[in-house]
Design a protein around this motif. Structure first.
Motif, PDB file in Angstrom:
ATOM      1  N   VAL A 116      -2.257 -12.490  -2.827  1.00  0.00           N
ATOM      2  CA  VAL A 116      -2.226 -11.665  -1.641  1.00  0.00           C
ATOM      3  C   VAL A 116      -3.469 -11.631  -0.834  1.00  0.00           C
ATOM      4  O   VAL A 116      -4.775 -11.980  -1.643  1.00  0.00           O
ATOM      5  CB  VAL A 116      -2.062  -9.990  -2.331  1.00  0.00           C
ATOM      6  CG1 VAL A 116      -2.606  -8.979  -1.310  1.00  0.00           C
ATOM      7  CG2 VAL A 116      -0.734  -9.730  -2.633  1.00  0.00           C
TER       8      VAL A 116
ATOM      9  N   ASP B  68      -6.507 -10.154   1.552  1.00  0.00           N
ATOM     10  CA  ASP B  68      -7.012  -8.907   1.929  1.00  0.00           C
ATOM     11  C   ASP B  68      -6.570  -8.153   3.174  1.00  0.00           C
ATOM     12  O   ASP B  68      -6.866  -7.204   3.487  1.00  0.00           O
ATOM     13  CB  ASP B  68      -8.532  -8.976   1.683  1.00  0.00           C
ATOM     14  CG  ASP B  68      -9.035  -8.716   0.217  1.00  0.00           C
ATOM     15  OD1 ASP B  68      -8.305  -8.400  -0.730  1.00  0.00           O
ATOM     16  OD2 ASP B  68     -10.229  -9.197   0.107  1.00  0.00           O
TER      17      ASP B  68
ATOM     18  N   ASP C 162      -3.696  -8.696   4.428  1.00  0.00           N
ATOM     19  CA  ASP C 162      -2.214  -8.673   4.556  1.00  0.00           C
ATOM     20  C   ASP C 162      -2.020  -7.294   4.997  1.00  0.00           C
ATOM     21  O   ASP C 162      -2.575  -6.271   4.425  1.00  0.00           O
ATOM     22  CB  ASP C 162      -1.594  -9.020   3.121  1.00  0.00           C
ATOM     23  CG  ASP C 162      -1.675 -10.513   3.065  1.00  0.00           C
ATOM     24  OD1 ASP C 162      -1.874 -11.273   3.853  1.00  0.00           O
ATOM     25  OD2 ASP C 162      -1.208 -10.881   1.722  1.00  0.00           O
TER      26      ASP C 162
ATOM     27  N   PHE D 290       1.444  -4.551   4.559  1.00  0.00           N
ATOM     28  CA  PHE D 290       2.974  -4.623   3.912  1.00  0.00           C
ATOM     29  C   PHE D 290       3.593  -3.402   4.526  1.00  0.00           C
ATOM     30  O   PHE D 290       3.004  -2.468   4.643  1.00  0.00           O
ATOM     31  CB  PHE D 290       2.934  -4.586   2.585  1.00  0.00           C
ATOM     32  CG  PHE D 290       2.544  -5.927   1.610  1.00  0.00           C
ATOM     33  CD1 PHE D 290       3.384  -7.025   1.405  1.00  0.00           C
ATOM     34  CD2 PHE D 290       1.130  -6.080   1.382  1.00  0.00           C
ATOM     35  CE1 PHE D 290       2.875  -8.011   1.041  1.00  0.00           C
ATOM     36  CE2 PHE D 290       0.643  -7.260   0.648  1.00  0.00           C
ATOM     37  CZ  PHE D 290       1.601  -8.261   0.624  1.00  0.00           C
TER      38      PHE D 290
ATOM     39  N   CYS E 135       9.674 -10.187   1.875  1.00  0.00           N
ATOM     40  CA  CYS E 135       9.109 -10.624   0.775  1.00  0.00           C
ATOM     41  C   CYS E 135      10.280 -11.206  -0.130  1.00  0.00           C
ATOM     42  O   CYS E 135       9.960 -12.234  -0.840  1.00  0.00           O
ATOM     43  CB  CYS E 135       8.156  -9.781   0.231  1.00  0.00           C
ATOM     44  SG  CYS E 135       6.818  -9.193   1.199  1.00  0.00           S
TER      45      CYS E 135
ATOM     46  N   THR F 299       4.293  -7.132  -5.700  1.00  0.00           N
ATOM     47  CA  THR F 299       3.344  -8.011  -6.054  1.00  0.00           C
ATOM     48  C   THR F 299       2.329  -7.404  -6.796  1.00  0.00           C
ATOM     49  O   THR F 299       1.376  -6.412  -6.330  1.00  0.00           O
ATOM     50  CB  THR F 299       2.780  -8.450  -4.740  1.00  0.00           C
ATOM     51  OG1 THR F 299       4.094  -9.207  -3.995  1.00  0.00           O
ATOM     52  CG2 THR F 299       1.938  -9.767  -4.909  1.00  0.00           C
TER      53      THR F 299
ATOM     54  N   PHE G  82      -1.446  -7.224  -5.269  1.00  0.00           N
ATOM     55  CA  PHE G  82      -1.688  -6.207  -4.406  1.00  0.00           C
ATOM     56  C   PHE G  82      -2.791  -5.018  -4.877  1.00  0.00           C
ATOM     57  O   PHE G  82      -3.598  -4.550  -4.020  1.00  0.00           O
ATOM     58  CB  PHE G  82      -0.548  -5.474  -3.795  1.00  0.00           C
ATOM     59  CG  PHE G  82      -0.667  -4.420  -2.771  1.00  0.00           C
ATOM     60  CD1 PHE G  82      -1.189  -4.263  -1.863  1.00  0.00           C
ATOM     61  CD2 PHE G  82      -0.449  -3.173  -3.706  1.00  0.00           C
ATOM     62  CE1 PHE G  82      -1.631  -3.351  -0.882  1.00  0.00           C
ATOM     63  CE2 PHE G  82      -0.781  -1.859  -2.969  1.00  0.00           C
ATOM     64  CZ  PHE G  82      -1.267  -1.926  -1.704  1.00  0.00           C
TER      65      PHE G  82
ATOM     66  N   SER H 168      -6.404  -5.611  -4.639  1.00  0.00           N
ATOM     67  CA  SER H 168      -6.750  -6.258  -3.390  1.00  0.00           C
ATOM     68  C   SER H 168      -7.054  -5.293  -2.418  1.00  0.00           C
ATOM     69  O   SER H 168      -7.009  -4.065  -2.649  1.00  0.00           O
ATOM     70  CB  SER H 168      -5.511  -7.118  -2.673  1.00  0.00           C
ATOM     71  OG  SER H 168      -4.660  -6.219  -2.061  1.00  0.00           O
TER      72      SER H 168
ATOM     73  N   ALA I  62      -5.514  -5.406   0.592  1.00  0.00           N
ATOM     74  CA  ALA I  62      -4.347  -5.409   1.472  1.00  0.00           C
ATOM     75  C   ALA I  62      -3.847  -4.128   1.770  1.00  0.00           C
ATOM     76  O   ALA I  62      -3.968  -2.982   0.947  1.00  0.00           O
ATOM     77  CB  ALA I  62      -3.204  -6.333   0.966  1.00  0.00           C
TER      78      ALA I  62
ATOM     79  N   VAL J 207      -0.839  -1.404   2.628  1.00  0.00           N
ATOM     80  CA  VAL J 207       0.616  -0.826   2.563  1.00  0.00           C
ATOM     81  C   VAL J 207       0.870   0.283   3.521  1.00  0.00           C
ATOM     82  O   VAL J 207       0.100   1.328   3.415  1.00  0.00           O
ATOM     83  CB  VAL J 207       1.426  -0.603   1.057  1.00  0.00           C
ATOM     84  CG1 VAL J 207       2.371   0.441   1.045  1.00  0.00           C
ATOM     85  CG2 VAL J 207       1.531  -1.810   0.468  1.00  0.00           C
TER      86      VAL J 207
ATOM     87  N   ASN K  53      -6.175   2.029   1.105  1.00  0.00           N
ATOM     88  CA  ASN K  53      -5.131   0.900   1.730  1.00  0.00           C
ATOM     89  C   ASN K  53      -3.961   1.413   1.654  1.00  0.00           C
ATOM     90  O   ASN K  53      -3.040   0.510   1.610  1.00  0.00           O
ATOM     91  CB  ASN K  53      -5.445  -0.313   1.050  1.00  0.00           C
ATOM     92  CG  ASN K  53      -5.299  -0.207  -0.609  1.00  0.00           C
ATOM     93  OD1 ASN K  53      -4.983   1.014  -1.251  1.00  0.00           O
ATOM     94  ND2 ASN K  53      -4.937  -1.377  -1.150  1.00  0.00           N
TER      95      ASN K  53
END
Length: 332
Positions: free
Chosen positions: A56, A58, A60, A62, A102, A130, A133, A136, A138, A140, A202
């Motif tokens: 993943v 940072d 990204d 989702f 994914c 994942t 995640f 991270s 990233a 959502v 996040n």
């Protein structure tokens, strides 16, 4: 792992030949991966395992949903936000390439081809998502939707989607839904799993109902979450081009590019009404009461959702006993 690996399908699914090859592998049968049902052909134990162990980045982004909860609507919104309101991307690239799924066989094999920031979609429950995640930066965005409307939309989708089992009668499908015997398992488990992320910086939880009630305000909230503020002109463009009518008219977003063997839109368009509360036109009183019993038991102790405060209206005591006609297929 709960089933044999399915054969790989080419990752280069931007050609009609590849899509046709995919559609010819669909059987309408499911396999189970760690207890969750998945349709054979679109998914495989291998593709899901790849996602569980994927890297993943940072930046990204989702989009996580239970099926039929507004995934494609959110893809369209984010596609426009990432381009500062410019609609050229949504008019030139199919929606499934802008935000690959994914866990699909093809999606898992194409994620490394995405340009940064990667926009990706998933229906996976939190326990299969994942692992990287959770350590991270990233982001959502989880879109929730009134599960009663999800049932109606899911029923229709099951009628036209080549990878899914025939849903049977409305009563049979409702019972299977309440038991979690549908693709991706229990709606209740899915939302209860992901809602535990609420409060993390996040993670954004937003509902289909909020998008429907105030799309402009919801887009501003999403922009703030992503750290991508837009001026009023760009914001207006995002709202205009992600409206239901605009999506329905956009060949890159309405799934008409897919062959009937994969999505049979000869029996109704993929994008349906784009409204909330349509379940009241299709649930019988008995079905509504049965649903409410399970809902109250499953959701005890959870916060109130927008659809909870709008369920004061009872369904029509004598609606059509069947779900809406095929000319009224599922919402995005």
């Amino acid at each position: 792992m709960d089933g044999p690996a399915e054969p790989r399908i080419p990752a280069l699914w931007d050609t009609q030949e590849n899509i046709l090859e995919l559609s010819q592998k669909l059987s309408g049968e499911y396999f189970r991966y760690k207890g969750i049902p998945f349709p054979v052909g679109i998914y495989s134990p291998e593709s899901i395992r790849m996602v569980e162990n994927a890297d993943v980045q940072d930046d990204d982004i989702f989009i996580i949903t239970y099926p039929k909860s507004g995934t494609n609507w959110m893809i369209e919104i984010l596609s426009l936000i990432l381009k500062d309101g410019d609609p050229s991307w949504i008019h030139s690239v199919p929606i499934w390439k802008r935000a690959p799924w994914c866990e699909t066989i093809m999606g898992a094999l194409s994620l490394s081809d995405q340009t940064s920031p990667r926009l990706m979609s998933s229906h996976l429950p939190i326990q299969l998502f994942t692992k990287a995640f959770f350590n991270s930066k990233a982001k959502v965005i989880y879109v929730g939707r009134n599960p009663r409307d999800v049932v109606v939309s899911f029923y229709h989708y099951s009628k036209i989607a080549g990878q899914l089992k025939d849903p049977g009668t409305p009563d049979q499908f409702l019972q299977n839904f309440l038991k979690g015997e549908v693709q991706f398992g229990s709606w209740f488990d899915h939302i209860k799993g992901w809602i535990r992320m609420q409060g993390k910086e996040n993670f954004l939880f937003i509902t289909y109902e909020e998008l429907q009630q105030d799309l402009h305000g919801s887009v501003k909230r999403i922009c703030q979450f992503l750290g991508r503020p837009l001026g009023e002109e760009a914001l207006g463009s995002v709202v205009a081009h992600s409206a239901f009518g605009a999506m329905k008219a956009n060949a890159m977003s309405n799934y008409t590019l897919l062959p009937p063997s994969l999505l049979d839109q000869r029996h109704g368009a993929f994008l349906r009404k784009g409204v909330c509360g349509d379940w009241k036109n299709h649930f019988t009183v008995a079905q509504s009461e049965a649903f409410d019993r399970v809902y109250r038991e499953q959701m005890r102790g959870l916060p109130t959702f927008p659809w909870d405060v709008s369920e004061d209206a009872s369904p029509d005591p004598d609606p059509s006993p069947s779900p809406p006609e095929a000319s009224e297929p599922p919402n995005p």
